[in-house]
Design a protein around this motif. Structure first.
Motif, PDB file in Angstrom:
ATOM      1  N   SER A  51      -8.619   2.900  -2.543  1.00  0.00           N
ATOM      2  CA  SER A  51      -7.830   3.650  -3.524  1.00  0.00           C
ATOM      3  C   SER A  51      -8.693   4.387  -4.531  1.00  0.00           C
ATOM      4  N   SER A  72      -7.178   9.276   4.016  1.00  0.00           N
ATOM      5  CA  SER A  72      -6.729   7.884   3.981  1.00  0.00           C
ATOM      6  C   SER A  72      -7.192   7.102   5.206  1.00  0.00           C
ATOM      7  N   LEU A 122      -0.946   6.410 -10.559  1.00  0.00           N
ATOM      8  CA  LEU A 122      -2.201   5.767 -10.191  1.00  0.00           C
ATOM      9  C   LEU A 122      -2.837   5.078 -11.392  1.00  0.00           C
ATOM     10  N   TYR A 175       0.808  -1.222   0.000  1.00  0.00           N
ATOM     11  CA  TYR A 175       0.000   0.000   0.000  1.00  0.00           C
ATOM     12  C   TYR A 175       0.839   1.270   0.000  1.00  0.00           C
ATOM     13  N   VAL A 202       1.369   3.231  -3.308  1.00  0.00           N
ATOM     14  CA  VAL A 202       0.091   3.718  -3.843  1.00  0.00           C
ATOM     15  C   VAL A 202      -0.398   4.916  -3.033  1.00  0.00           C
ATOM     16  N   SER A 203      -0.348   4.776  -1.699  1.00  0.00           N
ATOM     17  CA  SER A 203      -0.838   5.873  -0.867  1.00  0.00           C
ATOM     18  C   SER A 203       0.124   7.053  -0.908  1.00  0.00           C
ATOM     19  N   TRP A 238      -1.333   2.330   4.762  1.00  0.00           N
ATOM     20  CA  TRP A 238      -2.046   3.266   3.889  1.00  0.00           C
ATOM     21  C   TRP A 238      -1.898   4.705   4.390  1.00  0.00           C
TER      22      TRP A 238
END
Lengths: 248, 103
Positions: free
Chosen positions: A55, A49, A169, A24, A27-28, A143
């Protein structure tokens, strides 16, 4: 009689959640970067978040907030994107410890993501509250931490690099949908229909009054709807399909 | 959007994210019977990610050419079933390098 809190189960859950937590972070990180470069304060990016833990939904919703969209559009877009969790929650409801209290169910449900669902689905036997609590803890921390890092670093990154990160993303979305679409023709058609409709709505002047959020909603409903009518999935194959998904 | 309005929007987002997660687990506890509704729910993530990605990916970098190059690399890497992180980093690097070459 099962113990209310079983340490062994909890640790087992923690271990299952670790790879998810690590996955994660990048991505975060991108999310934190995007939110802050869009003008939101660092604490707000982390707050999103922590409260949303998803997401696609929170990326789309935050984009709409930055674009100054209305509440209705933001609500509908995030809801449509997150409707898939209902299916996972339903599937989990058949597998959890029946003695779980309402409060425990409320907590465990918060941590349902595509990944925690996939990992818990592979688990044999009854899913206890202690296990689920351990499982969702790592991903929640990962996250939020990734978001905080991305939000803090946002201003320190050179413009050329932060501009390039804008594609991250979308790159991940492509990485999520292409491999299953290679194996399943219906999935490939669903994606193509939905993309075609999104492009038509974007580029044909007649539809230019439709905003970005509604465009995604219309394309999703038509793509998934036409797919469901043309290629209804027969029983049994349900589980495997969901497990292949890798979105959060 | 003011911070206050943004805050309200975030709370709403959190609610509509939580509701689908919690309803079946806490309340329904029944299974959906219709195979069409089940199929629809199953196709939704793919349809939504497709519609979120295209055509917006082409405008994600501030330059159409670098974005198209990044998209092509992402498609190739995903087709080869590389992991999410590899695909994302591959796309970022492509955009960064093509950006340096063009500008």
């Amino acid at each position: 009689m099962r113990k209310r809190f079983d340490k062994k189960e909890f640790v087992h859950g923690l271990k299952g959640g670790m790879p998810i937590a690590i996955g994660y972070i990048p991505v975060s990180f991108t999310f934190g970067l995007m939110a802050v470069s869009g003008g939101l304060p660092v604490w707000m990016a982390v707050f999103i978040s922590l409260t949303n833990l998803t997401s696609a939904g929170q990326f789309a919703g935050t984009n709409l907030i930055i674009a100054g969209a209305g509440f209705l559009e933001i609500t509908l877009t995030t809801f449509i994107i997150n409707i898939r969790y209902m299916l996972m929650s339903l599937s989990l409801s058949q597998r959890i410890d029946k003695s779980m209290t309402l409060g425990e169910r409320l907590i465990a449900a918060f941590g349902i993501t595509d990944e925690t669902f996939a990992v818990s689905s592979m688990e044999a036997g009854i899913l206890t509250y202690s296990y689920l609590l351990g499982l969702i803890l790592g991903p929640i921390v990962g996250w939020s931490t990734g978001t905080l890092l991305g939000a803090l670093i946002s201003s320190a990154l050179p413009v050329s690099l932060s501009g390039a990160m804008g594609i991250a993303l979308y790159g991940m979305f492509i990485a999520i949908i292409i491999p299953p679409a290679k194996k399943s023709k219906p999935l490939a058609y669903v994606i193509l229909i939905s993309v075609a409709i999104a492009c038509i709505l974007k580029y044909i002047p007649l539809f230019s009054i439709i905003s970005a959020g509604f465009r995604v909603i219309i394309a999703t409903i038509l793509g998934a709807g036409i797919g469901a009518i043309l290629f209804p999935i027969e029983e049994n194959s349900k589980e495997e399909n969901i497990k292949e998904g890798e979105t959060i | 959007m003011s911070l206050q309005k943004a805050f309200v929007a975030i709370i709403i987002m959190a609610l509509v994210t939580y509701i689908p997660r919690v309803m079946p687990l806490a309340i329904f506890r029944k299974e959906i019977k219709s195979k069409y509704i089940k199929s629809f729910l199953q196709y939704v993530p793919y349809a939504v990610l497709g519609a979120l990605t295209f055509p917006d990916i082409f405008y994600s970098t501030g330059n159409l050419i670098t974005a198209i190059c990044g998209t092509i690399v992402a498609l190739i890497l995903s087709y080869k079933e590389k992991s999410l992180v590899v695909v994302a980093i591959g796309a970022i690097l492509t955009v960064y390098i093509t950006g340096l070459m063009i500008l």
